[in-house]
Scaffold this motif. Sequence first.
Motif, mmCIF file in Angstrom:
data_model
loop_
_atom_site.group_PDB
_atom_site.id
_atom_site.type_symbol
_atom_site.label_atom_id
_atom_site.label_comp_id
_atom_site.label_asym_id
_atom_site.label_seq_id
_atom_site.Cartn_x
_atom_site.Cartn_y
_atom_site.Cartn_z
ATOM 1 N N PRO A 1 -42.510 -3.922 9.673
ATOM 2 C CA PRO A 1 -43.310 -4.977 10.309
ATOM 3 C C PRO A 1 -44.479 -5.370 9.397
ATOM 4 N N LEU A 2 -44.739 -6.672 9.263
ATOM 5 C CA LEU A 2 -45.812 -7.167 8.415
ATOM 6 C C LEU A 2 -46.847 -7.887 9.248
ATOM 7 N N PHE A 3 -48.117 -7.691 8.899
ATOM 8 C CA PHE A 3 -49.206 -8.354 9.617
ATOM 9 C C PHE A 3 -49.114 -9.863 9.438
ATOM 10 N N GLU A 4 -48.838 -10.308 8.219
ATOM 11 C CA GLU A 4 -48.794 -11.735 7.913
ATOM 12 C C GLU A 4 -47.379 -12.249 8.143
ATOM 13 N N SER A 5 -47.193 -13.049 9.189
ATOM 14 C CA SER A 5 -45.854 -13.507 9.565
ATOM 15 C C SER A 5 -45.209 -14.354 8.479
ATOM 16 N N PHE A 6 -46.031 -15.027 7.661
ATOM 17 C CA PHE A 6 -45.468 -15.881 6.619
ATOM 18 C C PHE A 6 -44.550 -15.100 5.694
ATOM 19 N N PHE A 7 -44.946 -13.875 5.339
ATOM 20 C CA PHE A 7 -44.144 -13.097 4.406
ATOM 21 C C PHE A 7 -42.839 -12.627 5.037
ATOM 22 N N THR A 8 -42.853 -12.372 6.333
ATOM 23 C CA THR A 8 -41.597 -12.062 7.024
ATOM 24 C C THR A 8 -40.676 -13.269 7.008
ATOM 25 N N GLU A 9 -41.243 -14.453 7.282
ATOM 26 C CA GLU A 9 -40.439 -15.684 7.260
ATOM 27 C C GLU A 9 -39.858 -15.924 5.867
ATOM 28 N N GLU A 10 -40.674 -15.689 4.828
ATOM 29 C CA GLU A 10 -40.218 -15.924 3.471
ATOM 30 C C GLU A 10 -39.121 -14.932 3.080
ATOM 31 N N LEU A 11 -39.264 -13.675 3.520
ATOM 32 C CA LEU A 11 -38.231 -12.680 3.216
ATOM 33 C C LEU A 11 -36.902 -13.052 3.884
ATOM 34 N N ARG A 12 -36.977 -13.581 5.115
ATOM 35 C CA ARG A 12 -35.742 -14.006 5.784
ATOM 36 C C ARG A 12 -35.090 -15.165 5.034
#
Length: 673
Positions: A578-589
């Motif tokens: 889980p990442l605090f910054e949602s942008f990086f999760t979106e980018e990884l997807r």
Amino acid sequence: METVRIVEGELRRMAGEYCSFDSREKADLTICLKPAGKGLMPSGEAYRLSVTDEIGIESPTDAGILYGIASLVQLRRSNAKGGMAFPKCEIEDYPDVPYRFASRWLIELECARMAYDWGDGRENLLERYRKKIDFCMRYKINAAFFEGFEWKTDKYPGYIDDIKGLNLYARSRNVRLTFGGHVIGYGGVPGHTMAGAKGLGGFNRVSYPDGAIYDCGRTPGGFNPFQPSVSSDTMRNGTCRSNDALNRLKQLEIADYVRQVEPGVLYLHSEDISMYEEFRQMWLHRCEACRHRWPSDEIASREGAAGAIAHGFQSIYDGIASVRNPETGFNGTRDCLVVFVSPTYGKYHESDADWGEISDFWTTISKELGNRERILFGVREQFWSEDGKTKRIPALAERLIAEGGGHGLFAFAVGGADLFKNSALFSAAPRLNHFYQGAAGIFNFNGGLFASAQEIYNSEYTWNLFSPFGRDEAGDRESAIVLYRKRSEEMVHLPEDRLLRMALRLCYEDAAPVMEAFYALRDEENHFPLAIPYRLCRLLFSKRFEEHDRVKQERQWRGLNKVTVRAGELVDRALEYPLFESFFTEELRYLKGCLAFGARFSEVVAEVFAATSDFNALHHRIEELRNFVCEGYPSDFTSVDDGEMNLWPTYLDRLDAFIGETEMTVQGYREDA
């Protein structure tokens, strides 16, 4: 008031629900923001941060206040009770480089295809760009390459309002979005995306709008005929500096463009000429009107090339500076930095004599431009003089102040991880930035999609040229060039790069070790995961099948497939955290989806070059891949000119046609045999 609102937002982001701005409540933490006395700090972006029982931030500008808050957020720790804690400290900080171009959100060099259009609609695109602007603010990046190179303002309905709004959002956060364009038209290398691109004003004409077209500066023979600067179409496409009707058209067009989009930076490219000798030849073949107005054949003379180029620059600059918008507060003189690039920006292997001519040329232009503000001149990466006594860029920067009009240099540092030299997502080349000391702006030519850690790395080495994280030193010209090539071409990294690890931690938190392994991935021949196929597809389709080395191509694409499959596995692992910054999760997807396509695509290309290709099966594989893209990926792109995924159907069409050519060629081989 806007700065106060942004500060509140950053503090709420840091503290969440526990952050209150109600002055009637007893505060656990007091943060005092105040202006610094004039003359006390060396830069408008400087700040003082004091952490004692209270926190104080002072700066002469709003930008410095924002950077003080950014540093405070990075100092945040959790205490034993799960609350916020900050180490007691006194920090006074300021940048070594005023304009830090540490981000490039484009796919095609510095000039085309906005990378953050992921096909999920206009609002998501705009929200992603706002998040990237916030990212820049938090890591003290104040310029990002954003759009270009064709002066388009009709890419989609509502484009102008969207872009003007993004520029306003960026200005409030001390970020300048960079818009590029051709000052003259671009003939282009065959197959280049920008071939035939419109310049300002159009062709050199005897009269406007329909007078005869004429050449000015064409270089006859002696150079690479595929070089865009010497194609006849380029040399008649807006090159004549003595044509005042053409100059006026350019001035009006650039003013209209600035009025519509309100850019933070205009990166203005003239003839794409790098080397002194090539430019000298061009100038020798100027038209008779230019020869009459500037009779000297010397490029550094005000009666020669320097005078002519400065005359053209003056007209364009004055058009930019004339723009005002009371509603948004935009002021062309104050809010738009102008970067003039070429003709002649030099390469590191120029002789001292030729580099001296280039230095004289830009010094004369600077003197001719006088007190016009916020102008930078583009030069490529430079290191030591031949005798090892002088660093070239610092010396030229000093000359512009002492002998010219005090304008700055824009160091364009090609360093790998750029979709130009390779498809890597990280390069340690910014460790050489101290060679560009004195430049008012540094652009490490990378830092975009999937490369946020690279952007942080770039930012550190533009904010602090002599970073405590270390730098690449070389005491002579040849050693510096060897180091540069290791970083930018061989892509040699440090065994343990503390700055990269910190940057990855800031982006990916507990997933940082996994992403470090991802960034380091390559095969035995230095091929990187196929996350963005653009560069390799351009190279693939630049030749016919029979012109390729089939064995080499099959080996390359099988290596790409292997390393891309492995990259997908690592990204899957990173997504478990889980990442605090949602942008990086979106980018990884999004990265995961790109790698899935890249793995399938590379497998098919490898089969095309295999000696025993089953062509019916290959055509079927292409159709399956088309369905895979159609059914598994979004397609709501704002413009056909943007996004890399938007090109995937084109890649497949071209690959299908390529397979057809291959089939006929192989059949011909068999018949001959």
